[in-house]
Scaffold this motif. Structure first.
Motif, mmCIF file in Angstrom:
data_model
loop_
_atom_site.group_PDB
_atom_site.id
_atom_site.type_symbol
_atom_site.label_atom_id
_atom_site.label_comp_id
_atom_site.label_asym_id
_atom_site.label_seq_id
_atom_site.Cartn_x
_atom_site.Cartn_y
_atom_site.Cartn_z
ATOM 1 N N GLN A 184 -15.787 2.301 -9.717
ATOM 2 C CA GLN A 184 -16.284 1.828 -8.259
ATOM 3 C C GLN A 184 -15.240 0.553 -7.897
ATOM 4 O O GLN A 184 -15.264 0.258 -6.545
ATOM 5 C CB GLN A 184 -17.788 1.327 -8.349
ATOM 6 N N ASN A 185 -14.847 -0.222 -8.613
ATOM 7 C CA ASN A 185 -14.272 -1.669 -8.217
ATOM 8 C C ASN A 185 -12.710 -1.495 -8.455
ATOM 9 O O ASN A 185 -11.940 -2.480 -8.603
ATOM 10 C CB ASN A 185 -14.827 -2.836 -8.805
ATOM 11 N N ASP A 186 -12.091 -0.209 -8.735
ATOM 12 C CA ASP A 186 -10.595 -0.326 -8.964
ATOM 13 C C ASP A 186 -9.793 -0.857 -7.693
ATOM 14 O O ASP A 186 -8.699 -1.204 -8.173
ATOM 15 C CB ASP A 186 -10.425 1.273 -9.260
ATOM 16 N N GLY A 187 -10.153 -1.043 -6.668
ATOM 17 C CA GLY A 187 -9.771 -1.398 -5.551
ATOM 18 C C GLY A 187 -9.251 -2.840 -5.984
ATOM 19 O O GLY A 187 -8.267 -3.385 -5.334
ATOM 20 N N LEU A 188 -10.017 -3.579 -6.610
ATOM 21 C CA LEU A 188 -9.730 -5.111 -6.835
ATOM 22 C C LEU A 188 -8.584 -5.246 -7.841
ATOM 23 O O LEU A 188 -7.692 -5.825 -7.630
ATOM 24 C CB LEU A 188 -11.123 -5.842 -7.458
ATOM 25 N N ALA A 189 -8.461 -4.125 -8.779
ATOM 26 C CA ALA A 189 -7.462 -4.247 -9.854
ATOM 27 C C ALA A 189 -6.026 -3.800 -9.055
ATOM 28 O O ALA A 189 -4.953 -4.464 -9.372
ATOM 29 C CB ALA A 189 -7.688 -3.047 -10.909
ATOM 30 N N LYS A 190 -6.419 -2.877 -8.151
ATOM 31 C CA LYS A 190 -5.198 -2.497 -7.363
ATOM 32 C C LYS A 190 -4.632 -3.771 -6.443
ATOM 33 O O LYS A 190 -3.311 -3.661 -6.411
ATOM 34 C CB LYS A 190 -5.315 -1.250 -6.374
ATOM 35 N N GLU A 191 -5.396 -4.350 -5.861
ATOM 36 C CA GLU A 191 -5.082 -5.452 -4.803
ATOM 37 C C GLU A 191 -4.558 -6.465 -5.615
ATOM 38 O O GLU A 191 -3.346 -7.120 -5.282
ATOM 39 C CB GLU A 191 -6.433 -5.876 -4.172
ATOM 40 N N VAL A 192 -4.858 -6.963 -7.058
ATOM 41 C CA VAL A 192 -4.267 -7.880 -7.639
ATOM 42 C C VAL A 192 -2.892 -7.464 -8.314
ATOM 43 O O VAL A 192 -1.908 -8.224 -7.994
ATOM 44 C CB VAL A 192 -4.920 -8.489 -8.685
ATOM 45 N N ALA A 193 -2.673 -6.281 -8.785
ATOM 46 C CA ALA A 193 -1.399 -5.797 -9.207
ATOM 47 C C ALA A 193 -0.524 -5.544 -8.191
ATOM 48 O O ALA A 193 0.603 -5.969 -8.354
ATOM 49 C CB ALA A 193 -1.837 -4.222 -9.651
ATOM 50 N N HIS A 194 -1.088 -5.104 -6.790
ATOM 51 C CA HIS A 194 0.173 -5.246 -5.819
ATOM 52 C C HIS A 194 0.530 -6.822 -5.284
ATOM 53 O O HIS A 194 1.788 -6.990 -5.071
ATOM 54 C CB HIS A 194 -0.497 -4.664 -4.583
ATOM 55 N N ARG A 195 -0.289 -7.726 -5.501
ATOM 56 C CA ARG A 195 0.304 -9.217 -5.248
ATOM 57 C C ARG A 195 1.312 -9.588 -6.440
ATOM 58 O O ARG A 195 2.420 -10.101 -6.103
ATOM 59 C CB ARG A 195 -0.894 -10.003 -5.563
ATOM 60 N N TRP A 196 0.854 -9.173 -7.607
ATOM 61 C CA TRP A 196 1.983 -9.644 -8.586
ATOM 62 C C TRP A 196 3.073 -8.602 -8.663
ATOM 63 O O TRP A 196 4.260 -9.105 -8.931
ATOM 64 C CB TRP A 196 1.293 -9.358 -10.010
ATOM 65 N N ALA A 197 3.046 -7.271 -8.273
ATOM 66 C CA ALA A 197 4.099 -6.358 -8.193
ATOM 67 C C ALA A 197 5.217 -7.180 -7.261
ATOM 68 O O ALA A 197 6.530 -6.953 -7.253
ATOM 69 C CB ALA A 197 3.955 -5.093 -7.636
ATOM 70 N N LYS A 198 5.086 -7.824 -6.091
ATOM 71 C CA LYS A 198 5.839 -8.551 -5.339
ATOM 72 C C LYS A 198 6.533 -9.931 -5.768
ATOM 73 O O LYS A 198 7.374 -10.314 -5.263
ATOM 74 C CB LYS A 198 4.960 -8.826 -3.934
ATOM 75 N N GLN A 199 5.984 -10.236 -6.942
ATOM 76 C CA GLN A 199 6.578 -11.523 -7.568
ATOM 77 C C GLN A 199 7.470 -11.200 -8.657
ATOM 78 O O GLN A 199 8.024 -12.114 -9.167
ATOM 79 C CB GLN A 199 5.362 -12.477 -7.893
ATOM 80 N N CYS A 200 7.337 -10.041 -9.176
ATOM 81 C CA CYS A 200 8.140 -9.971 -10.482
ATOM 82 C C CYS A 200 8.598 -8.367 -10.709
ATOM 83 O O CYS A 200 8.442 -7.657 -9.592
ATOM 84 C CB CYS A 200 7.277 -10.000 -11.697
ATOM 85 N N SER A 201 9.347 -8.238 -11.667
ATOM 86 C CA SER A 201 10.053 -6.900 -11.879
ATOM 87 C C SER A 201 9.288 -5.701 -12.431
ATOM 88 O O SER A 201 9.845 -4.690 -12.650
ATOM 89 C CB SER A 201 11.526 -7.009 -12.388
ATOM 90 N N VAL A 202 8.316 -6.248 -13.094
ATOM 91 C CA VAL A 202 7.315 -5.086 -13.797
ATOM 92 C C VAL A 202 6.896 -4.157 -12.694
ATOM 93 O O VAL A 202 6.360 -4.654 -11.751
ATOM 94 C CB VAL A 202 6.327 -6.064 -14.290
ATOM 95 N N PRO A 203 6.973 -2.901 -13.270
ATOM 96 C CA PRO A 203 6.415 -1.887 -12.149
ATOM 97 C C PRO A 203 5.001 -2.042 -11.730
ATOM 98 O O PRO A 203 4.232 -2.342 -12.628
ATOM 99 C CB PRO A 203 7.023 -0.692 -12.805
ATOM 100 N N PHE A 204 4.627 -1.700 -10.708
ATOM 101 C CA PHE A 204 3.261 -1.566 -10.211
ATOM 102 C C PHE A 204 2.407 -0.840 -11.127
ATOM 103 O O PHE A 204 1.245 -1.257 -11.391
ATOM 104 C CB PHE A 204 3.099 -1.218 -8.787
ATOM 105 N N GLU A 205 2.736 0.399 -11.394
ATOM 106 C CA GLU A 205 2.113 1.160 -12.399
ATOM 107 C C GLU A 205 1.590 0.373 -13.814
ATOM 108 O O GLU A 205 0.398 0.372 -14.144
ATOM 109 C CB GLU A 205 2.782 2.250 -12.903
ATOM 110 N N ASP A 206 2.414 -0.248 -14.310
ATOM 111 C CA ASP A 206 2.249 -1.063 -15.539
ATOM 112 C C ASP A 206 1.533 -2.169 -14.918
ATOM 113 O O ASP A 206 0.352 -2.484 -15.997
ATOM 114 C CB ASP A 206 3.688 -1.549 -16.206
ATOM 115 N N LEU A 207 1.492 -3.034 -14.094
ATOM 116 C CA LEU A 207 0.694 -3.843 -13.927
ATOM 117 C C LEU A 207 -0.835 -3.465 -13.686
ATOM 118 O O LEU A 207 -1.690 -4.263 -14.030
ATOM 119 C CB LEU A 207 1.099 -4.639 -12.481
#
Length: 232
Positions: free
Chosen positions: A25-48
């Protein structure tokens, strides 16, 4: 069942299935944070995202509705913390790598690039041996650089492209360099260095079945990225 009721019930029952339902139900929180980090490093979004979901589960396990704080105010820091821990341990912290290991690693890979430019692939461990580096020492260096990707393919064999190399091969090498570990190292050892699956499994401390899954996932990711590049 409302979100608040679900959290209160989980606190009382500690049911894994209920915890997983709350996480979904709260997966959107994980996706939102992962998206932020994906813009700052080279690790793929899926892994983050996978790492972020672990942080989400930990946050759910520690959240206590009785304390009166908002669910997201506790969980989001847990998600950020899990990703930061992952990046510190497995990604871009060169400060933990001994300088001597970096220099030897770079020298061995530079020689390998020169041989490759001449059309010959020489296993790295053989180049290391020719430089007087013992097998134990080279395995130690490989283990260190495997844990810290920037000292591996990104900064060495795949960072520089030999003159006259075919564009498709160049593209393949660059996409391979962007893969996260252990996928990148597994594919390098198996296909660039021609090591046996048993050797690679031992080097990465994996069982054969785990190595097979990791290699297959890495190849699939490479195929997807190459096809995406072709589409542009």
């Amino acid at each position: 069942m409302t979100p608040a009721t679900a959290l209160t019930r989980y606190r009382a029952e500690q049911s894994p299935s209920l915890r997983n339902a709350i996480a979904t139900q709260n997966d959107g929180l994980a996706k939102e944070v992962a998206h932020r980090w994906a813009k700052q490093c080279s690790v793929p979004f899926e892994d983050l995202l996978q790492v972020a979901r672990i942080g989400l589960l930990k946050g759910i396990e520690r959240y206590d509705p009785a304390r009166g704080c908002a669910f997201s105010s506790l969980v989001v820091p847990y998600i950020h913390g899990e990703i930061q821990h992952f990046l510190r341990d497995y990604a871009w912290d060169l400060g933990k790598v001994p300088r001597g290991a970096i220099e030897i690693n770079s020298k061995v890979r530079a020689i390998a690039r020169r041989w490759q430019a001449k059309g010959r692939v020489v296993p790295l461990h053989k180049i290391a041996a020719s430089l007087g580096i013992s097998g134990d020492r080279w395995r130690e260096i490989e283990e260190i650089t495997t844990r810290h990707p920037l000292t591996d393919l990104d900064s060495a064999a795949l960072a520089a492209v030999p003159d006259g190399e075919d564009d498709r091969i160049t593209q393949l090498r660059r996409e391979l360099a962007r893969l996260p570990n252990p996928h990148r190292t597994a594919l390098r050892l198996l296909y660039l260095e021609g090591r046996s699956p048993a050797e690679v499994a031992a080097t990465l401390k994996l069982c054969p079945a785990e190595l097979e899954q990791i290699a297959a996932a890495g190849l699939l990711r490479l195929k997807t990225r190459l096809e995406a590049n072709d589409a542009h």
